[in-house]
Design a protein around this motif. Structure first.
Motif, PDB file in Angstrom:
ATOM      1  N   VAL A  73       0.848  -1.205   0.000  1.00  0.00           N
ATOM      2  CA  VAL A  73       0.000   0.000   0.000  1.00  0.00           C
ATOM      3  C   VAL A  73       0.875   1.244   0.000  1.00  0.00           C
ATOM      4  O   VAL A  73       0.610   2.216  -0.728  1.00  0.00           O
ATOM      5  N   ASN A  74       1.936   1.237   0.773  1.00  0.00           N
ATOM      6  CA  ASN A  74       2.840   2.389   0.816  1.00  0.00           C
ATOM      7  C   ASN A  74       3.568   2.588  -0.508  1.00  0.00           C
ATOM      8  O   ASN A  74       3.798   3.726  -0.934  1.00  0.00           O
ATOM      9  N   VAL A  75       3.901   1.496  -1.169  1.00  0.00           N
ATOM     10  CA  VAL A  75       4.550   1.608  -2.480  1.00  0.00           C
ATOM     11  C   VAL A  75       3.577   2.196  -3.497  1.00  0.00           C
ATOM     12  O   VAL A  75       3.943   3.055  -4.320  1.00  0.00           O
ATOM     13  N   TYR A  76       2.329   1.756  -3.448  1.00  0.00           N
ATOM     14  CA  TYR A  76       1.313   2.316  -4.346  1.00  0.00           C
ATOM     15  C   TYR A  76       1.174   3.817  -4.128  1.00  0.00           C
ATOM     16  O   TYR A  76       1.051   4.597  -5.081  1.00  0.00           O
ATOM     17  N   LYS A  77       1.185   4.243  -2.865  1.00  0.00           N
ATOM     18  CA  LYS A  77       1.066   5.668  -2.577  1.00  0.00           C
ATOM     19  C   LYS A  77       2.225   6.452  -3.184  1.00  0.00           C
ATOM     20  O   LYS A  77       2.063   7.599  -3.602  1.00  0.00           O
ATOM     21  N   GLU A  78       3.377   5.825  -3.256  1.00  0.00           N
ATOM     22  CA  GLU A  78       4.562   6.503  -3.780  1.00  0.00           C
ATOM     23  C   GLU A  78       4.543   6.620  -5.296  1.00  0.00           C
ATOM     24  O   GLU A  78       4.975   7.646  -5.850  1.00  0.00           O
ATOM     25  N   TYR A  79       3.999   5.610  -5.991  1.00  0.00           N
ATOM     26  CA  TYR A  79       4.147   5.559  -7.449  1.00  0.00           C
ATOM     27  C   TYR A  79       2.847   5.712  -8.245  1.00  0.00           C
ATOM     28  O   TYR A  79       2.871   6.269  -9.347  1.00  0.00           O
ATOM     29  N   PHE A  80       1.750   5.207  -7.725  1.00  0.00           N
ATOM     30  CA  PHE A  80       0.543   5.147  -8.547  1.00  0.00           C
ATOM     31  C   PHE A  80       0.062   6.528  -8.984  1.00  0.00           C
ATOM     32  O   PHE A  80      -0.256   6.758 -10.155  1.00  0.00           O
ATOM     33  N   GLY A  81       0.008   7.465  -8.054  1.00  0.00           N
ATOM     34  CA  GLY A  81      -0.520   8.794  -8.374  1.00  0.00           C
ATOM     35  C   GLY A  81       0.293   9.527  -9.423  1.00  0.00           C
ATOM     36  O   GLY A  81      -0.269  10.171 -10.325  1.00  0.00           O
ATOM     37  N   THR A  82       1.620   9.433  -9.343  1.00  0.00           N
ATOM     38  CA  THR A  82       2.460  10.147 -10.313  1.00  0.00           C
ATOM     39  C   THR A  82       2.381   9.505 -11.692  1.00  0.00           C
ATOM     40  O   THR A  82       2.401  10.200 -12.708  1.00  0.00           O
ATOM     41  N   LEU A  83       2.273   8.182 -11.743  1.00  0.00           N
ATOM     42  CA  LEU A  83       2.114   7.503 -13.032  1.00  0.00           C
ATOM     43  C   LEU A  83       0.744   7.800 -13.634  1.00  0.00           C
ATOM     44  O   LEU A  83       0.616   8.019 -14.845  1.00  0.00           O
ATOM     45  N   ASN A  84      -0.283   7.825 -12.803  1.00  0.00           N
ATOM     46  CA  ASN A  84      -1.627   8.136 -13.267  1.00  0.00           C
ATOM     47  C   ASN A  84      -1.712   9.557 -13.818  1.00  0.00           C
ATOM     48  O   ASN A  84      -2.416   9.820 -14.799  1.00  0.00           O
ATOM     49  N   ALA A  85      -0.959  10.470 -13.198  1.00  0.00           N
ATOM     50  CA  ALA A  85      -0.959  11.868 -13.626  1.00  0.00           C
ATOM     51  C   ALA A  85      -0.127  12.103 -14.876  1.00  0.00           C
ATOM     52  O   ALA A  85      -0.308  13.112 -15.564  1.00  0.00           O
ATOM     53  N   GLY A  86       0.792  11.187 -15.158  1.00  0.00           N
ATOM     54  CA  GLY A  86       1.646  11.349 -16.333  1.00  0.00           C
ATOM     55  C   GLY A  86       2.823  12.275 -16.125  1.00  0.00           C
ATOM     56  O   GLY A  86       3.475  12.690 -17.087  1.00  0.00           O
ATOM     57  N   ILE A  87       3.144  12.589 -14.875  1.00  0.00           N
ATOM     58  CA  ILE A  87       4.205  13.572 -14.635  1.00  0.00           C
ATOM     59  C   ILE A  87       5.599  12.941 -14.594  1.00  0.00           C
ATOM     60  O   ILE A  87       6.590  13.658 -14.499  1.00  0.00           O
ATOM     61  N   VAL A  88       5.671  11.605 -14.667  1.00  0.00           N
ATOM     62  CA  VAL A  88       6.970  10.931 -14.675  1.00  0.00           C
ATOM     63  C   VAL A  88       7.051   9.997 -15.880  1.00  0.00           C
ATOM     64  O   VAL A  88       6.035   9.616 -16.470  1.00  0.00           O
ATOM     65  N   ASP A  89       8.257   9.641 -16.251  1.00  0.00           N
ATOM     66  CA  ASP A  89       8.495   8.733 -17.375  1.00  0.00           C
ATOM     67  C   ASP A  89       8.077   7.315 -16.976  1.00  0.00           C
ATOM     68  O   ASP A  89       8.706   6.695 -16.116  1.00  0.00           O
ATOM     69  N   PRO A  90       7.032   6.768 -17.593  1.00  0.00           N
ATOM     70  CA  PRO A  90       6.565   5.437 -17.183  1.00  0.00           C
ATOM     71  C   PRO A  90       7.564   4.328 -17.485  1.00  0.00           C
ATOM     72  O   PRO A  90       7.573   3.300 -16.802  1.00  0.00           O
ATOM     73  N   ASN A  91       8.394   4.507 -18.509  1.00  0.00           N
ATOM     74  CA  ASN A  91       9.388   3.483 -18.820  1.00  0.00           C
ATOM     75  C   ASN A  91      10.353   3.281 -17.659  1.00  0.00           C
ATOM     76  O   ASN A  91      10.789   2.161 -17.376  1.00  0.00           O
ATOM     77  N   LYS A  92      10.649   4.347 -16.965  1.00  0.00           N
ATOM     78  CA  LYS A  92      11.568   4.296 -15.833  1.00  0.00           C
ATOM     79  C   LYS A  92      10.844   3.963 -14.533  1.00  0.00           C
ATOM     80  O   LYS A  92      11.242   3.057 -13.792  1.00  0.00           O
ATOM     81  N   TYR A  93       9.740   4.681 -14.286  1.00  0.00           N
ATOM     82  CA  TYR A  93       9.099   4.592 -12.973  1.00  0.00           C
ATOM     83  C   TYR A  93       8.226   3.357 -12.803  1.00  0.00           C
ATOM     84  O   TYR A  93       8.047   2.880 -11.671  1.00  0.00           O
ATOM     85  N   THR A  94       7.710   2.803 -13.890  1.00  0.00           N
ATOM     86  CA  THR A  94       6.945   1.564 -13.743  1.00  0.00           C
ATOM     87  C   THR A  94       7.847   0.427 -13.302  1.00  0.00           C
ATOM     88  O   THR A  94       7.459  -0.407 -12.459  1.00  0.00           O
ATOM     89  N   GLU A  95       9.053   0.376 -13.834  1.00  0.00           N
ATOM     90  CA  GLU A  95      10.004  -0.657 -13.417  1.00  0.00           C
ATOM     91  C   GLU A  95      10.409  -0.471 -11.957  1.00  0.00           C
ATOM     92  O   GLU A  95      10.542  -1.444 -11.202  1.00  0.00           O
ATOM     93  N   GLN A  96      10.602   0.775 -11.532  1.00  0.00           N
ATOM     94  CA  GLN A  96      10.906   1.031 -10.124  1.00  0.00           C
ATOM     95  C   GLN A  96       9.729   0.608  -9.243  1.00  0.00           C
ATOM     96  O   GLN A  96       9.919   0.027  -8.163  1.00  0.00           O
ATOM     97  N   PHE A  97       8.541   0.915  -9.712  1.00  0.00           N
ATOM     98  CA  PHE A  97       7.307   0.541  -9.019  1.00  0.00           C
ATOM     99  C   PHE A  97       7.273  -0.976  -8.804  1.00  0.00           C
ATOM    100  O   PHE A  97       7.064  -1.476  -7.695  1.00  0.00           O
ATOM    101  N   LEU A  98       7.522  -1.720  -9.878  1.00  0.00           N
ATOM    102  CA  LEU A  98       7.490  -3.180  -9.809  1.00  0.00           C
ATOM    103  C   LEU A  98       8.590  -3.729  -8.907  1.00  0.00           C
ATOM    104  O   LEU A  98       8.366  -4.680  -8.152  1.00  0.00           O
ATOM    105  N   ASP A  99       9.758  -3.126  -8.977  1.00  0.00           N
ATOM    106  CA  ASP A  99      10.870  -3.582  -8.134  1.00  0.00           C
ATOM    107  C   ASP A  99      10.543  -3.400  -6.652  1.00  0.00           C
ATOM    108  O   ASP A  99      10.816  -4.285  -5.823  1.00  0.00           O
TER     109      ASP A  99
END
Length: 521
Positions: free
Chosen positions: A469-495
């Protein structure tokens, strides 16, 4: 309306038969003529309840009750409260204090209230708003016995799927709103802008098809956000997955089909495609800059002329319902088939706080919200003659008084989907008069998720769920907003999910699902 992906912890059960779920409101005796079929005509039974003062009311000592729900405080709230309390005097001898909390502050204020054990009586809750998290904390009372003692009338008019589907470990900790039993994903758009530029909505089959319209709005409406994104809306909140009763616990299935493999959502092609499109639209200026943090409801910004479109869960008449708070005509575009999942029974509920000094009276009030037409509409629409008037020749269709509209109304809380029995609600003259019949058709035509009825017991992975849940709070909102590069941050999210134990959660969920599915078959 269940609107988006909130993160909490889940252990929901839907033990009713599929036939009950898909029957919508067709067989539970909601009034005199198939009222549970969704035609909204619970009036005969409701009128009887209105006319029959409770015999026990005069014998009860007066009780003070609070009702907390997300929404904007209304100018005439105190006046409406006075009318409510006058009505409740002869019913259950209680006084009700309406306690709306703005959506942007709802989560933090309710969490603080629960953690500090502050006195409260009735609280709004939902599967997408931390319901099972708070059940696990002991924040809500077990209502099973109270329902049997003080909620018999409510139980008689409610489709059994709601109470069965909202159980946690076989017990009821909240009462669902009696409303639609299915959902679609789609879009709400300002109708005036659609007509102004001649947009052909029949060309929209996926969210991506909206792009040419967003481009034109961006170029020609300088003060308007083409596509509004918040913590509750956006491309990543609009994916058509079954979250298996709780959006916060990793592990999803496709709603339609026979695939039984539990998926890690951020690893799916659908998630990655949506994240990439969000990034593209953000860079093009179609998405609001504060998308990752804002909790302002889109209808508030539509009213101010600041938003053109957003994603949401849809049902028949959704555009007309939202229009009353948005103050401008809207049009809805459905992008998925209607489906029924376990989460659809828990999308809007009322719980009783463990700190309540009057839980019995609180249950009596909830029972009235489901069976008493006068009280239900008083809370939802205010005082007849001031906040609305009945259309001549109709006892169930209303409109704003002369000189008043949604932007000028001093009482228009928009709580219909949150409180009690929506089939008791009056219909505005801007709504389809066949709305409840459409609900019936909508419910009956919905396709069941393959996981309809599945319960995941997260007790053995509680620490992993909390970490994820804490990881989702860190990554989901920024990816949903499109303010970060998903190629980079989705992999960090998964890791980070992997390091937090997402594999253990999904393995446990898969094991339980396989056992459930085998027994079901």
């Amino acid at each position: 309306m269940n609107s988006g992906k909130r993160k909490g912890i889940s252990s929901l059960a839907l033990v009713c038969a599929l036939g009950l779920v898909l029957s919508g409101c067709g067989s539970s005796g909601e009034g005199n003529t198939s009222n549970n079929s969704g035609n909204g005509s619970t009036s005969q039974q409701a009128d009887n309840n209105d006319k029959a003062a409770t015999d026990t009311a005069p014998k009860l000592e007066e009780a003070d009750l609070t009702l907390y729900y997300p929404g904007s405080p209304q100018k005439d709230e105190q006046e409406v409260e006075a009318a409510i309390n006058d009505y409740l005097k002869d019913k259950i001898n209680a006084k009700l204090d309406l306690m709306p909390i703005d959506w942007g502050s709802w989560d933090s204020k309710i969490n603080l209230m629960i953690s500090s054990s502050r006195p409260a009586d009735i609280l709004f809750t939902a599967a997408w708003n931390g319901f099972t998290v708070n059940v696990g904390k002991g924040a809500f009372l077990d209502l099973s016995d109270l329902i049997d003692k003080y909620g018999k009338e409510m139980k008689a008019v409610m489709n059994p799927a709601f109470l069965n589907g909202s159980k946690v470990n076989g017990r009821n900790y909240a009462i669902p709103t009696n409303k639609e039993l299915a959902a679609t994903r789609g879009l709400l758009l300002r109708k005036d802008i659609v007509e102004k530029y001649g947009f052909d909505l029949s060309t929209i089959h996926t969210t991506a098809d909206l792009e040419p319209m967003l481009k034109e709005v961006k170029e020609k409406e300088a003060d308007m956000t083409p596509f509004y994104v918040s913590s509750d809306s956006g491309l990543l909140t609009n994916l058509n997955f079954d979250t298996l009763g709780d959006n916060s616990v990793p592990g999803v299935l496709h709603k339609i089909g026979t695939e039984t493999t539990i998926l890690n959502e951020p690893a799916t092609p659908e998630f990655k495609e949506a994240a990439a499109l969000s990034r593209k639209w953000y860079q093009a200026g179609y998405i609001n800059k504060d998308a990752a943090t804002t909790k302002v409801k889109p209808e508030e910004l539509m009213k101010a002329g600041k938003v053109f479109s957003y994603t949401t869960s849809l049902k028949p008449g959704a555009a007309e319902e939202v229009m009353r708070s948005a103050g401008v005509p809207l049009v809805q575009v459905e992008l998925t088939e209607a489906t029924t999942t376990t989460g659809d029974t828990t999308g809007s509920m009322l719980a009783i706080s463990r700190t309540s000094k009057n839980p019995e009276r609180a249950m009596m009030l909830i029972n009235l919200l489901h069976t008493d037409k006068t009280l239900n509409n008083l809370i939802n629409y205010g005082i007849e003659g001031k906040h609305y008037v009945k259309v001549e020749g109709s006892d169930n269709v209303i409109k704003y008084p002369d000189g008043v509209d949604a932007t000028k109304s001093t009482y228009s809380p928009g709580t219909n989907w949150q409180i009690g029995n929506q089939f008791l609600n009056y219909l505005f003259n801007t709504e389809n008069p066949q709305k409840w019949d459409l609900f019936k058709t909508f419910n009956d035509s919905a396709k069941p998720s393959i996981a309809l009825g599945f319960t995941f017991n997260s007790d053995s992975v509680k620490s992993e769920v909390a970490a994820c849940v804490n990881v989702y709070k860190e990554y989901f909102g920024t990816l949903n907003a499109g303010i970060v590069d998903p190629n980079k941050y989705t992999e960090q999210f998964l890791d980070k999910l992997k390091a937090s134990g997402v594999g253990k959660i999904i393995a446990e969920k898969q094991k339980q699902f396989d056992e459930w599915y085998k027994a079901k078959s």
